[in-house]
Enzyme design. Structure first.
Site, PDB file in Angstrom:
ATOM      1  N   TYR A 103       0.857  -1.193   0.000  1.00 42.72           N
ATOM      2  CA  TYR A 103       0.000   0.000   0.000  1.00 42.72           C
ATOM      3  C   TYR A 103       0.887   1.234   0.000  1.00 42.72           C
ATOM      4  CZ  TYR A 103      -2.974   3.770   1.654  1.00 42.72           C
ATOM      5  OH  TYR A 103      -3.635   4.973   1.758  1.00 42.72           O
ATOM      6  N   GLU A 191      -3.836   7.365  -3.788  1.00 44.19           N
ATOM      7  CA  GLU A 191      -3.556   6.062  -3.200  1.00 44.19           C
ATOM      8  C   GLU A 191      -3.362   4.987  -4.265  1.00 44.19           C
ATOM      9  OE1 GLU A 191      -6.019   4.929   0.460  1.00 44.19           O
ATOM     10  OE2 GLU A 191      -6.826   3.628  -1.097  1.00 44.19           O
TER      11      GLU A 191
END
Ligand code: GDP
Ligand code: MN
Length: 385
Positions: A103, A191
């Site tokens: 991530y 993101e």
């Protein structure tokens, strides 16, 4: 307000900044999905384009080994509702063989009032959950706006959080590009979840998320066009075109709602509901309720033919009631409004404001419950003010 764009749009931005995004195209039918898969000529992933996360869990992300299977998977996905949202578009992207899911993201740390880079070797899953259960697996690097991103600091944080050292310099460079996107587009969130290492040891961004602050929308015509292209409600479309950016339509309502401040508007909606009415919209005119803003707000609200009356709720702190009243007066003089308008004004120069509106068709009241009761009774009587 927060403005979201679709994954395919965010992928487009990522590609332009040189991020490693596998090729993908948008399809609106299973046949189109099949054709795209054929063109790609390799295994693909078919992904629902809806503005919510967790699509994978909801069955909205499916692998397909060839074009025929892609068509079938697309058909399955178009039949889904993901968190209430119908699937109108999918993307068909070249699939990757995943070795590791990471991530990486950027958001605003409101406590520190700084932009913060976030990274975790536990990617692919819900990052909030990782933060709660295994906080040691989350790395954070705050960015000094004058210095920009510090490559050394990012690398150190990535090493400590447990990223594969061989990929750390490349991932840090990707993070720096995300920061450029974040700043260039006035984002709230950028993101990649997951950023993957493939079985052939390549880094690929296989999901893309960008959220914006719509206060910065006027600086980005491209984002504005994206937002408008996505809108299905014609009144919302018109509202946003006119710069009434907070307008949200609630189909089937009968009382138009206008206020200054999001919380105040929501309280107004609740009170109308309690009085037996049905709010037809959410509309926050914000701090600068000039006559132009007010005029556009009134016009937009009355575009909804179900609207039989309007309740305006103004609490003037920094704003002044007399200025707002003048705005209203000017706006309504040049308009043909056929429904009653009740206005509650409190705060700075409220008395002056009421004086200005005396003798007009607008009905001033002192409190919100009074205003809600008034507008509902005028509507149910069916009479004009
Ligand atoms: P989200 O659930 O809405 O966040 O959608 P994602 O795009 O992140 O996809 C969810 C999951 O599907 C990912 O975490 C991967 O595990 C899997 N996935 C997505 N694309 C691919 C792909 O190209 N190959 C493989 N093997 N898995 C994929
Ligand atoms: Mn994801």
């Amino acid at each position: 307000m927060l403005l979201k764009i679709h994954e395919y749009q965010a992928r487009d931005v990522f590609s332009r900044y040189g991020l490693p995004v596998p090729p993908a195209k948008v399809a609106t039918t299973p046949e189109e999905a099949e054709a795209i898969a054929k063109e790609i000529g390799k295994p693909v992933v078919v992904k629902a384009q809806v503005l919510v996360g967790g699509r994978g869990k909801a069955g909205g992300v499916k692998l397909a080994k060839d074009a025929a299977e892609a068509k079938q998977r697309a058909k399955d996905i178009f039949a889904l509702k993901i968190k209430e949202l119908p699937v109108e578009k999918v993307i068909v992207a070249e699939a990757v063989d995943i070795k590791t899911e990471y991530y990486i993201g950027i958001t605003i740390d409101r406590d520190r009032r700084m932009v913060v880079l976030i990274a975790s070797p536990a990617g692919g899953v819900d990052i909030e959950e990782v933060a709660e259960k295994t906080p040691e697996k989350i790395a954070k690097v705050w960015v000094d706006p004058l210095k920009g991103v510090d490559q050394y600091a990012i690398r150190e944080a990535l090493f400590k959080a447990g990223f594969d050292p061989a990929f750390v310099p490349k991932i840090a460079a990707i993070h720096a590009k995300l920061y450029d996107i974040f700043m260039d587009f006035d984002c709230c969130l950028v993101e990649i979840n997951p950023l993957v290492i493939t079985t052939s040891n390549e880094l690929k961004a296989i999901d893309a998320k960008i959220n914006f602050d719509d206060n910065g929308l006027f600086k980005h015509p491209e984002l504005k066009a994206w937002r408008e292209g996505d809108e299905t409600d014609p009144i919302e479309k018109e509202a946003h075109k006119r710069g009434v950016s907070s307008y949200v339509r609630l189909p089937g309502g009968n009382v138009g709602i206008i206020g200054n401040g999001a919380g105040l508007v929501m309280a107004t909606m609740d009170e109308v509901k309690r009085a037996g009415g049905n709010p037809s919209d959410f509309l926050d005119v914000g701090g600068s309720a000039t006559s132009d803003v007010v005029k556009n707000a009134l016009e937009v609200v009355t575009l909804d033919e179900g609207v039989k009356g309007i309740l305006i709720n103004i609490f003037a702190g920094i704003a002044r009631c007399d200025v707002i009243a003048e705005g209203l007066l000017k706006a309504t003089q040049s308009m043909d409004i056929r429904v009653p308008i009740v206005i509650r004004m409190q705060g700075t120069n409220a008395d002056k404001g009421k004086q200005i509106l005396a003798g007009t068709k607008m009905i001033p009241v002192d409190t919100l419950p009074e205003g809600a009761a008034k507008i509902v009774s005028l509507i149910t009587k069916g009479g004009a003010a």
